[in-house]
Design a protein around this motif. Structure first.
Motif, PDB file in Angstrom:
ATOM      1  N   ARG A   1       0.769  -1.205  -0.030  1.00 12.83           N
ATOM      2  CA  ARG A   1      -0.044  -0.198  -0.046  1.00 12.83           C
ATOM      3  C   ARG A   1       0.883   1.072   0.104  1.00 12.83           C
ATOM      4  N   VAL A   2       0.293   2.369  -0.552  1.00 12.03           N
ATOM      5  CA  VAL A   2       1.150   3.818  -0.469  1.00 12.03           C
ATOM      6  C   VAL A   2       1.611   4.101   0.987  1.00 12.03           C
ATOM      7  N   LYS A   3       0.649   3.743   1.852  1.00 10.11           N
ATOM      8  CA  LYS A   3       1.027   4.252   2.903  1.00 10.11           C
ATOM      9  C   LYS A   3       2.400   3.478   3.642  1.00 10.11           C
ATOM     10  N   GLU A   4       2.180   2.036   3.136  1.00 12.04           N
ATOM     11  CA  GLU A   4       3.414   1.337   3.708  1.00 12.04           C
ATOM     12  C   GLU A   4       4.648   1.611   3.007  1.00 12.04           C
ATOM     13  N   LEU A   5       4.602   2.129   1.734  1.00 11.68           N
ATOM     14  CA  LEU A   5       5.788   2.412   1.008  1.00 11.68           C
ATOM     15  C   LEU A   5       6.302   3.699   1.323  1.00 11.68           C
ATOM     16  N   VAL A   6       5.649   4.511   1.748  1.00 14.30           N
ATOM     17  CA  VAL A   6       6.371   5.869   2.212  1.00 14.30           C
ATOM     18  C   VAL A   6       6.724   5.583   3.777  1.00 14.30           C
ATOM     19  N   ASN A   7       6.331   4.535   4.465  1.00 14.84           N
ATOM     20  CA  ASN A   7       6.592   4.421   5.794  1.00 14.84           C
ATOM     21  C   ASN A   7       7.795   3.354   5.998  1.00 14.84           C
ATOM     22  N   ILE A   8       8.520   2.776   4.780  1.00 11.48           N
ATOM     23  CA  ILE A   8       9.690   2.118   4.865  1.00 11.48           C
ATOM     24  C   ILE A   8      10.603   2.706   5.461  1.00 11.48           C
ATOM     25  N   ARG A   9      11.588   2.005   6.390  1.00 13.15           N
ATOM     26  CA  ARG A   9      12.883   2.624   6.969  1.00 13.15           C
ATOM     27  C   ARG A   9      13.901   1.860   6.165  1.00 13.15           C
ATOM     28  N   VAL A  10      15.111   2.389   6.393  1.00 14.30           N
ATOM     29  CA  VAL A  10      16.457   2.094   5.798  1.00 14.30           C
ATOM     30  C   VAL A  10      16.755   0.598   6.258  1.00 14.30           C
ATOM     31  N   ASP A  11      16.626   0.463   7.650  1.00 15.61           N
ATOM     32  CA  ASP A  11      16.959  -1.027   8.395  1.00 15.61           C
ATOM     33  C   ASP A  11      15.762  -1.989   7.969  1.00 15.61           C
ATOM     34  N   ASP A  12      14.631  -1.523   7.281  1.00 20.12           N
ATOM     35  CA  ASP A  12      13.560  -2.444   6.940  1.00 20.12           C
ATOM     36  C   ASP A  12      14.041  -3.301   5.899  1.00 20.12           C
ATOM     37  N   VAL A  13      14.948  -2.929   5.117  1.00 21.01           N
ATOM     38  CA  VAL A  13      15.313  -3.511   3.725  1.00 21.01           C
ATOM     39  C   VAL A  13      16.361  -4.604   4.152  1.00 21.01           C
ATOM     40  N   LYS A  14      16.079  -5.814   4.031  1.00 23.16           N
ATOM     41  CA  LYS A  14      17.063  -7.002   4.496  1.00 23.16           C
ATOM     42  C   LYS A  14      17.660  -7.604   3.316  1.00 23.16           C
ATOM     43  N   PHE A  15      18.711  -7.115   2.605  1.00 24.34           N
ATOM     44  CA  PHE A  15      19.262  -7.656   1.451  1.00 24.34           C
ATOM     45  C   PHE A  15      19.709  -9.185   1.597  1.00 24.34           C
ATOM     46  N   ASP A  16      20.233  -9.385   2.650  1.00 24.66           N
ATOM     47  CA  ASP A  16      20.745 -10.788   2.905  1.00 24.66           C
ATOM     48  C   ASP A  16      19.628 -12.040   2.969  1.00 24.66           C
ATOM     49  N   GLU A  17      18.282 -11.387   3.211  1.00 26.58           N
ATOM     50  CA  GLU A  17      17.003 -12.315   3.062  1.00 26.58           C
ATOM     51  C   GLU A  17      16.454 -11.960   1.759  1.00 26.58           C
ATOM     52  N   GLY A  18      16.597 -10.933   1.194  1.00 26.55           N
ATOM     53  CA  GLY A  18      15.648 -10.658   0.214  1.00 26.55           C
ATOM     54  C   GLY A  18      14.193 -10.049   0.578  1.00 26.55           C
ATOM     55  N   MET A  19      14.295  -9.608   1.727  1.00 29.45           N
ATOM     56  CA  MET A  19      13.050  -9.281   2.395  1.00 29.45           C
ATOM     57  C   MET A  19      12.940  -7.979   2.833  1.00 29.45           C
ATOM     58  N   ILE A  20      11.633  -7.165   2.836  1.00 27.30           N
ATOM     59  CA  ILE A  20      11.399  -5.937   3.238  1.00 27.30           C
ATOM     60  C   ILE A  20      10.336  -5.959   4.253  1.00 27.30           C
ATOM     61  N   ARG A  21      10.899  -5.310   5.585  1.00 31.07           N
ATOM     62  CA  ARG A  21       9.793  -5.410   6.722  1.00 31.07           C
ATOM     63  C   ARG A  21       8.891  -4.214   6.404  1.00 31.07           C
ATOM     64  N   ILE A  22       7.476  -4.666   6.397  1.00 29.89           N
ATOM     65  CA  ILE A  22       6.394  -3.694   6.269  1.00 29.89           C
ATOM     66  C   ILE A  22       5.635  -3.305   7.551  1.00 29.89           C
ATOM     67  N   ARG A  23       5.774  -1.953   7.687  1.00 33.68           N
ATOM     68  CA  ARG A  23       5.098  -1.667   8.901  1.00 33.68           C
ATOM     69  C   ARG A  23       3.756  -1.279   8.829  1.00 33.68           C
ATOM     70  N   ASP A  24       2.729  -1.575   9.500  1.00 31.41           N
ATOM     71  CA  ASP A  24       1.344  -1.443   9.231  1.00 31.41           C
ATOM     72  C   ASP A  24       0.968  -0.208  10.084  1.00 31.41           C
ATOM     73  N   PRO A  25       0.723   1.073   9.134  1.00 33.17           N
ATOM     74  CA  PRO A  25       0.457   2.294   9.636  1.00 33.17           C
ATOM     75  C   PRO A  25      -0.970   2.148  10.539  1.00 33.17           C
ATOM     76  N   LYS A  26      -1.504   1.315  10.400  1.00 35.37           N
ATOM     77  CA  LYS A  26      -3.045   1.018  11.028  1.00 35.37           C
ATOM     78  C   LYS A  26      -2.984   0.476  12.279  1.00 35.37           C
ATOM     79  N   GLY A  27      -1.715  -0.057  12.717  1.00 31.03           N
ATOM     80  CA  GLY A  27      -1.776  -0.735  13.836  1.00 31.03           C
ATOM     81  C   GLY A  27      -0.206  -1.400  14.348  1.00 31.03           C
TER      82      GLY A  27
END
Length: 322
Positions: free
Chosen positions: A173-199
């Motif tokens: 979601r766009v809310k999740e996109l703009v809410n991504i932090r630098v340390d949410d990007v896990k290159f070694d795992e190929g994953m991005i942690r998505i924080r839910d603005p709703k909760g």
């Protein structure tokens, strides 16, 4: 003593159960008790605000028609005639009506559970049947045309290109996109942690090698900043939802895309469609998209089932044998 007759009369059968309860007779007091319970259950501020707004509007609708807002006096007939039909007559969409009904259901279920009312008026009130609208998506050609618009010789162009690519890669979601932090990007795992603005819920979404290279390129240009938000403006502040939505709309205009709305949510729908066409199962798709129920995810599968059938004609092993 005269013996009791065993058979009950129709009035006795229909009589409501008598419970030991401290009944509540004021709508505002009942609403305050409900909101307090929501906070105790640690619901998000977004959800609490939704409940408060919808229920206050429900009270106003009843007051406007001269109906008693005492929770004890609100019946299923009142909900159906003075809320549902009233909103229909005002031309409200089914989604708006159902949003109000969902809030009312949560509210009256709480009052019944806490024995603050005897009869729950929402017990036999169903949601309004919603008309299924066609889900708009981008074609592969439109995706390429959209991605060709940002000027990657500028910081804002490089940032926008990366954000657009990430939308199509993950379906966030766009809310999740703009809410991504630098340390949410896990290159070694190929994953991005998505924080839910709703909760407080978080989830991990995967990304692949092409996206990984683009993220590394952008992050190298972005550099080290005081803010930990991944996507920033030229002033090194977090980019807002509104700004990105407007820029995506402009890129759509430049790409001459006129038959579909150029928005982050259309990109999310497109991700879902392409995932279904490429064989993604419903449970994996639900997890990636962050849906709390399978309802919307199943709709994607149902909506694009005909496209799956067409695709199957191209790769059917048996078809190719003859």
């Amino acid at each position: 003593m005269k013996r009791r007759r065993n058979a009950l009369t129709p009035d006795e059968v229909a009589a409501p159960a008598v419970v030991e309860a401290e009944l509540i007779g004021d709508f505002n007091a009942a609403l305050d008790a409900f909101i307090r319970d929501c906070r105790i259950r640690n619901l998000s501020e977004h959800t609490i605000r939704f409940y408060r707004n919808e229920l206050n509007t429900l009270r106003q609708i009843l007051e406007k028609q001269g109906e008693d807002t005492n929770p004890q006096k609100i019946t299923s007939r009142i909900i159906k005639e003075n809320v549902i039909l009233y909103m229909m007559d005002e031309g409200r969409k089914e989604t708006s009506i159902n949003a109000r009904l969902r809030a009312a259901r949560a509210f009256f279920n709480f009052l019944e559970r806490e024995r603050l009312i005897v009869i729950n008026p929402m017990e036999d009130v169903a949601l309004v049947r919603q008309k299924r609208s066609v889900i708009q998506t981008f074609t592969p050609q439109q995706i390429k045309a959209l991605l060709a618009q940002p000027n990657q010789l500028t910081f804002t162009g490089l940032r926008d290109y990366t954000m657009l690519m990430l939308l199509f890669e993950t379906g966030v979601r766009v809310k999740e996109l703009v809410n991504i932090r630098v340390d949410d990007v896990k290159f070694d795992e190929g994953m991005i942690r998505i924080r839910d603005p709703k909760g407080t819920n978080e989830r991990l979404v995967p990304f692949q090698s092409v996206m990984s290279k683009q993220l590394r390129k952008y992050m190298n240009v972005r550099g080290s900043l005081k803010t930990d938000y991944l996507f920033v403006t030229v002033d090194n502040t977090a980019i807002s939802i509104r700004v990105f939505q407007e820029r995506m709309k402009e890129y759509g205009r430049l790409a001459r895309i006129t038959n579909v709305r150029c928005s982050p949510h259309t990109a999310r729908h497109t991700f879902a469609k392409l995932s279904v066409l490429n064989g993604c199962d419903v449970f994996t798709l639900q997890k990636i998209l962050g849906h709390t129920s399978l309802e919307m995810t199943k709709r994607y599968v149902e909506m694009f089932a005909t496209d799956v059938s067409k695709s199957h004609r191209k790769f059917s092993p048996v078809e190719r044998l003859f």
